[in-house]
Design a protein around this motif. Structure first.
Motif, short mmCIF file in Angstrom:
data_model
loop_
_atom_site.label_atom_id
_atom_site.label_comp_id
_atom_site.label_asym_id
_atom_site.label_seq_id
_atom_site.Cartn_x
_atom_site.Cartn_y
_atom_site.Cartn_z
N UNK A 114 -1.36 1.34 -3.36
CA UNK A 114 -0.84 0.00 -3.62
C UNK A 114 0.62 -0.12 -3.20
N UNK A 115 1.37 0.94 -3.40
CA UNK A 115 2.79 0.93 -3.01
C UNK A 115 2.93 0.63 -1.52
N UNK A 116 2.12 1.30 -0.71
CA UNK A 116 2.29 1.15 0.74
C UNK A 116 1.59 -0.09 1.29
N UNK A 117 0.45 -0.44 0.74
CA UNK A 117 -0.20 -1.65 1.23
C UNK A 117 0.64 -2.88 0.88
N UNK A 118 1.25 -2.88 -0.29
CA UNK A 118 2.15 -3.98 -0.66
C UNK A 118 3.37 -4.00 0.24
N UNK A 119 3.93 -2.83 0.51
CA UNK A 119 5.13 -2.75 1.35
C UNK A 119 4.87 -3.27 2.75
N UNK A 120 3.66 -3.04 3.27
CA UNK A 120 3.33 -3.53 4.61
C UNK A 120 2.90 -4.99 4.60
N UNK A 121 2.21 -5.41 3.55
CA UNK A 121 1.70 -6.78 3.50
C UNK A 121 2.82 -7.81 3.38
N UNK A 122 3.94 -7.44 2.74
CA UNK A 122 4.97 -8.43 2.43
C UNK A 122 6.19 -8.37 3.34
N UNK A 123 6.18 -7.45 4.30
CA UNK A 123 7.34 -7.35 5.20
C UNK A 123 7.24 -8.37 6.33
N UNK A 124 8.30 -8.46 7.11
CA UNK A 124 8.30 -9.35 8.27
C UNK A 124 7.74 -8.67 9.51
N UNK A 125 7.86 -7.35 9.56
CA UNK A 125 7.36 -6.59 10.71
C UNK A 125 7.15 -5.14 10.28
N UNK A 126 6.31 -4.45 11.03
CA UNK A 126 6.04 -3.04 10.79
C UNK A 126 6.52 -2.24 11.99
N UNK A 127 7.17 -1.11 11.72
CA UNK A 127 7.68 -0.26 12.80
C UNK A 127 7.23 1.17 12.56
N UNK A 128 6.99 1.89 13.65
CA UNK A 128 6.54 3.27 13.57
C UNK A 128 7.43 4.17 14.40
N UNK A 129 7.62 5.37 13.91
CA UNK A 129 8.37 6.38 14.67
C UNK A 129 7.40 7.10 15.62
N UNK A 130 7.03 6.41 16.67
CA UNK A 130 6.10 6.97 17.63
C UNK A 130 6.25 6.20 18.94
N UNK A 131 5.37 6.50 19.89
CA UNK A 131 5.43 5.80 21.17
C UNK A 131 4.04 5.29 21.56
N UNK A 132 4.01 4.37 22.48
CA UNK A 132 2.76 3.72 22.88
C UNK A 132 1.76 4.73 23.42
N UNK A 133 2.25 5.71 24.16
CA UNK A 133 1.35 6.66 24.81
C UNK A 133 0.59 7.52 23.81
N UNK A 134 1.18 7.79 22.64
CA UNK A 134 0.58 8.70 21.68
C UNK A 134 -0.19 7.98 20.59
N UNK A 135 0.38 6.94 20.00
CA UNK A 135 -0.29 6.26 18.89
C UNK A 135 -0.32 4.75 19.03
N UNK A 136 -0.02 4.26 20.21
CA UNK A 136 0.05 2.81 20.40
C UNK A 136 -1.17 2.05 19.90
N UNK A 137 -2.39 2.43 20.31
CA UNK A 137 -3.58 1.68 19.86
C UNK A 137 -3.77 1.68 18.34
N UNK A 138 -3.46 2.82 17.68
CA UNK A 138 -3.60 2.88 16.23
C UNK A 138 -2.57 1.98 15.56
N UNK A 139 -1.35 1.98 16.08
CA UNK A 139 -0.30 1.12 15.53
C UNK A 139 -0.66 -0.36 15.70
N UNK A 140 -1.20 -0.71 16.86
CA UNK A 140 -1.61 -2.10 17.09
C UNK A 140 -2.73 -2.49 16.14
N UNK A 141 -3.64 -1.55 15.87
CA UNK A 141 -4.73 -1.82 14.94
C UNK A 141 -4.18 -2.12 13.54
N UNK A 142 -3.24 -1.32 13.09
CA UNK A 142 -2.65 -1.54 11.76
C UNK A 142 -1.93 -2.88 11.72
N UNK A 143 -1.18 -3.18 12.78
CA UNK A 143 -0.50 -4.47 12.84
C UNK A 143 -1.46 -5.64 12.75
#
Length: 378
Positions: A188-217
């Motif tokens: 709940x802590x993390x789903x709330x933190x992501x649901x109520x923010x203005x944007x989500x950012x990840x410490x990664x790059x498109x080549x390695x986790x881009x599709x997974x990050x886009x899915x979460x977004x």
């Protein structure tokens, strides 16, 4: 009318663990290089341990917080490295109880953006003050999704069939549904933190986790920004201490095993000894940077019987902090044994041999990303 400055004032509020604070500081340094001003919230005792990494003192200001006492936490606890992992849910209570301090500071400082991770209440607080909020994750993106299905079945739209939990690993997911603070679970802590923010950012790059990050977004309906790994260049780091440089220099290229399990991983004594006996059996020189097990005050107290005499000078066990990136970059190191922390994965990507022994669910996702998705199972 004067043009509005393109430079921003950005506040950083990471989880009280060095595995989170250090990546947040690396991002702060990159932003400071572009002329942005940073206010960095952190526990008081952590400031002295991170001060030497702050290469932009004129733009990055540490703002120490008083971590309040919590029943069940040892006196003086301020970061996750001060306690076993079983007590971190109490440290989350302490973090939440700094909200008044954070609110007062934000009200005075009036930054443009607030970056945070574990403080699920931060986006609502920022919104009330007209501050944009960004949930910045420094763990494997797949771990946030916590995909609890077998390798052959993935949720609709999920872009990977490999970076998922296996059926026998699902029991590890039970921990995310346990209390992690007052009146909130870890999930709940993390789903709330992501649901109520203005944007989500990840410490990664498109080549390695881009599709997974886009899915979460897409699941949260948020824009997604990737910062890259943000690893400091070796030339900007303090030189490796002489004791380690001299010891490593006595061995041939690629012959040393370096084993490190991070500042928060505390094993029981049986696990600790089994790991060291395994390193001994390789017959190779090794440097193990491990915290003392739960049953011992120091690593020396926990060594297997006769271990030091059998290993001699080819093996060292150190219970304190070491400069992991510098040791990994030493030519004598040929193999890295790690618990699979996300930061360690980035630091080891250029290394020829990596052995991962994941213990927690996020480490499993990191290991699977490295071994299966990136096909780096060497």
């Amino acid at each position: 009318m004067a043009a509005k400055s393109s430079k921003l004032h950005i506040a950083m509020f990471p989880w009280f663990a060095f595995g989170h604070m250090i990546p947040y500081l690396h991002l702060s340094i990159q932003l400071a290089r572009r002329g942005h001003t940073i206010t960095f919230f952190l526990p008081k005792k952590a400031q002295s341990k991170l001060q030497h990494l702050n290469s932009h003192l004129h733009l990055i200001t540490f703002h120490p917080l008083t971590v309040p006492p919590v029943d069940g936490l040892p006196p003086g606890t301020e970061t996750a490295s001060d306690i076993p992992r079983s007590l971190t849910h109490l440290l989350a209570i302490a973090l939440d109880r700094t909200s008044d301090q954070v609110e007062a500071s934000l009200s005075t400082l009036n930054p443009d953006i607030l970056l945070y991770d574990f403080a699920h209440w931060a986006p609502d607080l920022a919104s009330q003050m007209g501050i944009k909020s960004i949930y910045y994750s420094v763990v494997c993106a797949a771990a946030l999704r916590n995909v609890s299905v077998s390798v052959s079945v993935a949720p609709p739209g999920y872009p990977s069939s490999t970076v998922v939990l296996r059926p026998h690993e699902l029991r590890l997911k039970e921990s995310i549904n346990k209390p992690y603070g007052e009146g909130v679970t870890f999930q709940e802590r993390h789903t709330t933190a992501m649901a109520r923010c203005d944007a989500i950012s990840f410490r990664t790059c498109q080549e390695i986790e881009g599709p997974i990050c886009d899915y979460i977004g897409s699941q949260y309906g948020k824009p997604v920004f990737l910062t890259g790994p943000l690893l400091p260049k070796p030339s900007t780091l303090t030189p490796l201490q002489d004791r380690w440089a001299e010891w490593l220099g006595a061995f041939g290229s690629g012959s040393v095993i370096f084993c490190a399990f991070g500042s928060e991983n505390i094993m029981v004594q049986d696990q600790f000894q089994e790991l060291l006996l395994g390193l001994e059996l390789t017959g190779l020189p090794f440097l193990a940077a491990l915290k003392p097990p739960l049953e011992a005050a120091t690593v020396e107290d926990a060594l297997p019987e006769g271990f030091k005499e059998r290993v001699g000078g080819r093996g060292l066990v150190h219970g304190g902090w070491v400069a992991q990136p510098l040791i990994l970059s030493h030519p004598a190191v040929g193999c890295f044994v790690s618990h699979g922390q996300y930061r360690s994965m980035w630091e080891s990507l250029t290394h020829p041999q990596i052995v991962l022994l994941p213990e927690y669910v996020d480490h499993i996702f990191t290991a699977r990303l490295l071994a299966d998705e990136l096909n780096d199972g060497n």
